[in-house]
Each structure stands twice: as structure tokens, then as C-alpha cells.
Write a protein that holds these residues in place. Structure first.
Motif, PDB file in Angstrom:
ATOM      1  N   VAL A 128      -7.556  -1.065  -4.067  1.00  0.00           N
ATOM      2  CA  VAL A 128      -7.725  -1.876  -3.031  1.00  0.00           C
ATOM      3  C   VAL A 128      -7.422  -3.704  -3.110  1.00  0.00           C
ATOM      4  CG1 VAL A 128      -9.129  -2.448  -0.986  1.00  0.00           C
ATOM      5  CG2 VAL A 128      -9.339  -0.283  -2.030  1.00  0.00           C
ATOM      6  N   ARG A 129      -6.408  -4.002  -2.119  1.00  0.00           N
ATOM      7  CA  ARG A 129      -6.130  -5.305  -2.327  1.00  0.00           C
ATOM      8  C   ARG A 129      -6.447  -6.060  -0.934  1.00  0.00           C
ATOM      9  NH1 ARG A 129       0.195  -5.540  -4.711  1.00  0.00           N
ATOM     10  NH2 ARG A 129       0.475  -4.453  -2.782  1.00  0.00           N
ATOM     11  N   LEU A 130      -7.186  -7.020  -0.941  1.00  0.00           N
ATOM     12  CA  LEU A 130      -7.543  -7.575   0.292  1.00  0.00           C
ATOM     13  C   LEU A 130      -6.761  -9.052   0.246  1.00  0.00           C
ATOM     14  CD1 LEU A 130      -9.184  -8.392   2.897  1.00  0.00           C
ATOM     15  CD2 LEU A 130     -10.995  -9.012   1.371  1.00  0.00           C
ATOM     16  N   PHE A 131      -6.013  -9.224   1.127  1.00  0.00           N
ATOM     17  CA  PHE A 131      -5.334 -10.653   1.389  1.00  0.00           C
ATOM     18  C   PHE A 131      -5.877 -11.395   2.718  1.00  0.00           C
ATOM     19  CE2 PHE A 131      -2.335  -7.474  -0.363  1.00  0.00           C
ATOM     20  CZ  PHE A 131      -1.631  -8.200  -1.360  1.00  0.00           C
TER      21      PHE A 131
ATOM     22  N   LYS B  64     -19.929  -8.133  -3.423  1.00  0.00           N
ATOM     23  CA  LYS B  64     -19.941  -6.584  -2.995  1.00  0.00           C
ATOM     24  C   LYS B  64     -18.541  -6.054  -3.195  1.00  0.00           C
ATOM     25  CE  LYS B  64     -20.965  -2.958   0.349  1.00  0.00           C
ATOM     26  NZ  LYS B  64     -21.525  -2.499   1.624  1.00  0.00           N
ATOM     27  N   LEU B  65     -17.416  -6.657  -2.471  1.00  0.00           N
ATOM     28  CA  LEU B  65     -16.228  -5.965  -2.707  1.00  0.00           C
ATOM     29  C   LEU B  65     -15.516  -6.192  -4.088  1.00  0.00           C
ATOM     30  CD1 LEU B  65     -14.866  -7.676   0.687  1.00  0.00           C
ATOM     31  CD2 LEU B  65     -15.198  -5.283   0.289  1.00  0.00           C
ATOM     32  N   LEU B  66     -15.751  -7.428  -4.664  1.00  0.00           N
ATOM     33  CA  LEU B  66     -15.412  -7.640  -6.159  1.00  0.00           C
ATOM     34  C   LEU B  66     -15.870  -6.539  -7.155  1.00  0.00           C
ATOM     35  CD1 LEU B  66     -15.361 -11.564  -6.132  1.00  0.00           C
ATOM     36  CD2 LEU B  66     -13.289  -9.949  -6.236  1.00  0.00           C
ATOM     37  N   ALA B  67     -17.546  -6.291  -6.787  1.00  0.00           N
ATOM     38  CA  ALA B  67     -18.151  -5.586  -8.074  1.00  0.00           C
ATOM     39  C   ALA B  67     -17.573  -3.902  -7.687  1.00  0.00           C
ATOM     40  CB  ALA B  67     -19.647  -5.661  -7.474  1.00  0.00           C
ATOM     41  N   ALA B  68     -17.286  -3.773  -6.500  1.00  0.00           N
ATOM     42  CA  ALA B  68     -16.650  -2.325  -6.088  1.00  0.00           C
ATOM     43  C   ALA B  68     -15.266  -2.362  -6.669  1.00  0.00           C
ATOM     44  CB  ALA B  68     -16.410  -1.972  -4.713  1.00  0.00           C
ATOM     45  N   GLY B  69     -14.616  -3.417  -7.140  1.00  0.00           N
ATOM     46  CA  GLY B  69     -13.279  -3.103  -7.747  1.00  0.00           C
ATOM     47  C   GLY B  69     -12.163  -3.636  -6.973  1.00  0.00           C
ATOM     48  N   VAL B  70     -12.509  -4.349  -5.695  1.00  0.00           N
ATOM     49  CA  VAL B  70     -11.578  -4.743  -4.824  1.00  0.00           C
ATOM     50  C   VAL B  70     -10.987  -6.261  -5.319  1.00  0.00           C
ATOM     51  CG1 VAL B  70     -11.083  -5.857  -2.363  1.00  0.00           C
ATOM     52  CG2 VAL B  70     -12.632  -3.761  -2.727  1.00  0.00           C
ATOM     53  N   LEU B  71      -9.447  -6.124  -5.155  1.00  0.00           N
ATOM     54  CA  LEU B  71      -8.832  -7.148  -5.649  1.00  0.00           C
ATOM     55  C   LEU B  71      -8.692  -8.161  -4.415  1.00  0.00           C
ATOM     56  CD1 LEU B  71      -5.979  -5.370  -7.783  1.00  0.00           C
ATOM     57  CD2 LEU B  71      -7.927  -6.513  -8.774  1.00  0.00           C
ATOM     58  N   ILE B  72      -8.936  -9.370  -4.351  1.00  0.00           N
ATOM     59  CA  ILE B  72      -8.961 -10.277  -3.322  1.00  0.00           C
ATOM     60  C   ILE B  72      -7.973 -11.354  -3.654  1.00  0.00           C
ATOM     61  CG2 ILE B  72     -10.307 -11.795  -1.785  1.00  0.00           C
ATOM     62  CD1 ILE B  72     -12.992 -10.523  -2.430  1.00  0.00           C
TER      63      ILE B  72
ATOM     64  N   PRO C  49       5.354 -10.935  -2.326  1.00  0.00           N
ATOM     65  CA  PRO C  49       5.128 -12.508  -2.409  1.00  0.00           C
ATOM     66  C   PRO C  49       3.905 -13.165  -2.310  1.00  0.00           C
ATOM     67  CG  PRO C  49       6.991 -11.728  -1.003  1.00  0.00           C
ATOM     68  CD  PRO C  49       6.204 -10.447  -1.257  1.00  0.00           C
ATOM     69  N   ALA C  50       2.857 -12.650  -1.209  1.00  0.00           N
ATOM     70  CA  ALA C  50       1.699 -12.910  -1.316  1.00  0.00           C
ATOM     71  C   ALA C  50       0.860 -12.897  -2.492  1.00  0.00           C
ATOM     72  CB  ALA C  50       0.914 -12.286  -0.065  1.00  0.00           C
ATOM     73  N   VAL C  51       1.013 -11.899  -3.315  1.00  0.00           N
ATOM     74  CA  VAL C  51       0.393 -11.691  -4.643  1.00  0.00           C
ATOM     75  C   VAL C  51       0.753 -12.970  -5.556  1.00  0.00           C
ATOM     76  CG1 VAL C  51       0.229 -10.560  -6.877  1.00  0.00           C
ATOM     77  CG2 VAL C  51      -0.150  -9.571  -4.620  1.00  0.00           C
ATOM     78  N   GLU C  52       1.947 -13.266  -5.503  1.00  0.00           N
ATOM     79  CA  GLU C  52       2.692 -14.436  -6.418  1.00  0.00           C
ATOM     80  C   GLU C  52       2.064 -15.749  -6.256  1.00  0.00           C
ATOM     81  OE1 GLU C  52       4.856 -14.397  -8.871  1.00  0.00           O
ATOM     82  OE2 GLU C  52       4.633 -11.960  -8.761  1.00  0.00           O
ATOM     83  N   VAL C  53       2.007 -16.054  -4.748  1.00  0.00           N
ATOM     84  CA  VAL C  53       1.285 -17.445  -4.479  1.00  0.00           C
ATOM     85  C   VAL C  53      -0.092 -17.506  -4.315  1.00  0.00           C
ATOM     86  CG1 VAL C  53       3.508 -17.999  -3.654  1.00  0.00           C
ATOM     87  CG2 VAL C  53       1.757 -17.120  -1.936  1.00  0.00           C
TER      88      VAL C  53
END
Length: 404
Positions: free
Chosen positions: A286-289, A309-317, A374-378
Motif C-alpha cells: 500500500v502506497r499513500l500519496f 498506525k498506518l506506518l506500523a501496518a506497513g503502509v508506505l507514505i 514521478p511522485a515517488v521520485e520527488v
């Protein structure tokens, strides 16, 4: 109760509306899955405004725009000039705007005076007015009680040209979407799904007192070819008492098996956050932008409360450096839901919203190429609230988030 448009075609339903205005209950249109002949994801105003204007400039019969934020400026003035030019050619140009987002009765009064004088028919959703005229601007209609519209802001952003080309996205017709301050996207559509967008507009326009002559219906709802490689598609829209987008988002989160991308500036609804975390815990990537510095600091604080909570669950923010304003969800590289709906209480439960849902690996891949990668890169990694003061602040705003 929703009005199902399946057995009755959009054209047939529009014929009913030509004869009598829509009732509030009639705004809840339930559409069956149909197809798009094409669907293109366009990211940033510099990518989507020029082809949108080209479509409008090429209109032969009608231009319909439903827009929360249409204001004067470099972009707004160019759109206004193009719309007035089309109206002068005899093209039917109709516009639905929201009084809070566009200010037709206040700061943008002169902008709308010029549009109306140029032949553009403008209807205004006045969700903050106890009494309001239910008629196009300039008609001089008397005010009446407006209780059925109170609180139901029209947050939709849609363009339909000649009943054949549709645009759905998250950006207003405003300069900050064109100069890099706000980052957003639109999806350009052709094919049968455009008739669903057209019917949503016609229904809203009639509800607000605008006229749709029956003689125009054939050109407003032309035959639409699904093309050689049709894409399963459907329009979802939230209206008073009817929330199909909210249901579709929840289902998309729950159905994710391998990957889930959540793109949204205001992520404060606890139930949706729980679903996002649950997807990550069952092994979905899961990726949250979201924006690094949101334009609504209260919502940003409420959202950050849930980051731990999200980070602990493994969500990539991923926190985007400018104001990321797009609203989109991609499941398992094959399903895209994009449009205007945020993950806050106002969008999910109260506002008029509109999204298009598409099932296409090709469209999902295009979204990845043009937006996500592109969003991941910046972007910078999201973080949880830290320190006593920040934790206390985020806790307070998370508690009152249903009111934000």
C-alpha cells in the motif's frame, strides 16, 4: 432512494428532465457498468488544460461544465473567452458552479457577468444560503427556501463536449493548478460512459432551474461507439442521501490483493484509514500519496495522527512537495477510481462528488507512469507525530475530524 438508469437509457431519462425539473431525490442516479472507448490520464494543469480547451474550442453543439472552482485569472479568463466564443457561434454553453468554490455572487461577480452577457447559461449551487433563487444567473428569479441544498456543496469537476468527450478530475479552473502550486489530474474519456456524465450534468442543471430544450436531446446524447478495445467503466457520484463513491472506495480497498495506491490530500475518515491499514496488514503493498504541507492545516494534523498506525501496518507514505490535490485509487494494477472525492467526512457523506471507475491494466499502467512513479521520485517519507505538543495537537484534530 436511487434512480436506476439501466433499462431507461440516459437519453430517455433526460427526456423526462426536459419536461420537468429534477427533484432532489432524482439526483441519486445509479448507473450500470458500461464502456469507454478511450481513457487517458493527464497529470498537471500544463498537461490537461490545453487539450481540454482544444476540445471546447472544437465543440459543434454543446459544452457542459460542472465546476466547484471557476475563478478569474490567467486560466479562468482563457476558459471564459473560449466559452463566450463558442456561445457566439450558436453552441449551447451551460455551466454549473458552486457559490463557495467559485464566488459568482461575490469576488467573481464581474467574471460571471461577462459569461452571462456572452451567452453562457450559468446555474449556481448555493449550499450555504437558506434562501436562494433557483434559476440561471441573470434571470431575476425570486428567492425561495433552499433547505434541501444546505450543506451539500457541489465539489464536482466535469467537462462534457458534444455529448461525446468527457473530462473528470480534481482540479478547478484556477491558476494554482497550472503554475505548480497544486498538483492534480484529469481523465479524458470517450465512448458510452460519457452519456452517464452528460446525464449527471443535465439532472443537476435542471435541479438548479436551468432549461434543456427537448429538441437538443439528440445532439446532447449522440450514439457513442465503444471502439475496438472497450474499457469497462462506470460513473459514480455522491448526491444527498446517496453515496456510491464512498461504497466503491471501501470495496476497492477491501478487494486489493497485491497492490493499492491511495492518492488523496485529506485522509481523515477513520473507517477508510482502518481499511487502508487492514489491506497492508494482509500483505498488500500500500502506497499513500499525500501533500507534505496541506492547504488545510487542520485536516493535515488530523491525518498525521493516523500515520503511526498506518506506518506500523506497513503502509508506505509519500509526502509530495507541493499541494497534492488529486483524488485517485488504483487496485492491483487493473482498477482505477479517480475524480473529486476526498477521504474526509464532507466528501464521503455530504458533498456532491463525481468519480469514474475503470477496469483496465493499460490505464492503471499509464497512471503509474504519469503520476505514481514521478511522485515517488520527488516525495519525502511520511512520518508519525512526534513530541508532546504535536501529538496533543494531532489528537485533538483527529477527534473533531468529522467536522473538518
Amino acid at each position: 432512494m436511487s434512480r436506476t438508469v439501466g433499462v431507461q437509457s440516459p437519453r430517455a431519462r433526460a427526456a423526462d428532465l426536459a419536461a420537468r425539473p429534477a427533484r432532489r431525490a432524482g439526483l441519486a442516479l445509479a448507473f450500470p457498468t458500461t464502456t469507454a472507448a478511450s481513457a487517458e490520464v493527464l497529470v498537471a494543469g500544463t498537461s490537461f488544460y490545453p487539450p481540454m480547451l482544444d476540445d471546447i474550442a472544437g465543440a459543434e453543439s454543446s459544452v457542459h461544465i460542472n465546476q466547484f472552482g471557476f475563478k478569474p485569472g490567467v486560466v479562468g479568463d482563457l476558459f471564459a473567452q473560449t466559452l463566450v466564443a463558442k456561445a457566439s457561434e450558436g453552441v449551447s454553453v451551460r455551466l454549473v458552479v458552486d457559490n463557495l468554490g467559485s464566488g459568482p455572487d461575490k469576488g467573481a461577480r464581474e467574471h460571471y457577468r461577462r459569461l452571462v452577457a456572452g451567452g453562457v447559461q450559468v446555474c449556481v449551487n448555493r449550499a450555504s444560503k437558506l434562501r436562494a433563487a433557483v434559476a440561471p444567473l441573470g434571470d431575476g428569479a425570486a428567492k425561495r427556501w433552499n433547505l434541501g441544498a444546505i450543506g451539500h456543496v457541489d465539489h464536482r469537476k466535469v467537462v462534457v463536449v458534444d455529448g461525446a468527450v468527457g473530462w473528470v478530475g480534481g482540479a478547478g479552473i484556477e491558476d494554482h493548478f497550472n503554475d505548480g502550486r497544486f498538483h492534480d489530474l484529469f481523465v479524458r474519456l470517450t465512448g458510452p460512459v460519457v452519456a452517464q456524465l452528460q446525464l449527471v450534468f443535465v439532472t443537476s442543471f435542471r435541479w438548479l432551474g436551468g432549461a434543456i430544450p427537448e429538441r437538443e436531446l439528440d445532439v446532447l446524447f449522440p450514439p457513442l461507439d465503444e471502439g475496438d478495445d472497450p474499457i469497462p467503466a462506470v460513473v459514480r457520484h455522491n448526491a444527498p442521501g446517496y453515496r456510491p463513491i464512498t461504497t466503491a472506495i471501501a470495496q476497492l480497498f477491501d478487494d486489493a490483493v497485491e497492490t493499492l495506491d491511495v492518492v488523496n490530500p485529506y485522509v481523515t475518515d477513520r473507517r477508510m484509514i482502518h481499511r487502508i491499514a487492514r489491506a497492508a496488514r494482509r500483505g498488500v503493498r500500500v502506497r499513500l500519496f499525500t501533500p507534505a504541507n496541506g492547504n488545510n492545516w487542520a485536516c493535515s494534523a488530523a491525518q498525521q495522527f493516523h500515520h503511526e498506525k498506518l506506518l506500523a501496518a506497513g503502509v508506505l507514505i509519500y509526502e509530495y512537495p507541493s499541494m497534492l490535490h488529486a483524488k485517485a485509487f488504483v487496485r492491483d494494477g487493473e482498477e482505477l477510481l479517480a475524480g473529486t472525492c476526498n477521504l474526509d467526512a464532507w466528501s464521503l457523506k455530504r458533498f456532491f462528488e463525481i468519480d469514474v471507475q475503470l477496469w483496465s491494466p493499460a490505464v492503471a499502467a499509464e497512471f503509474e507512469e504519469r503520476f505514481s512513479a514521478p511522485a515517488v521520485e520527488v516525495s519525502s517519507p511520511g512520518r508519525a507525530a512526534a513530541g508532546v505538543k504535536e501529538r496533543a495537537l494531532t489528537t485533538v484534530f483527529a477527534t473533531i475530524s468529522p467536522l473538518l
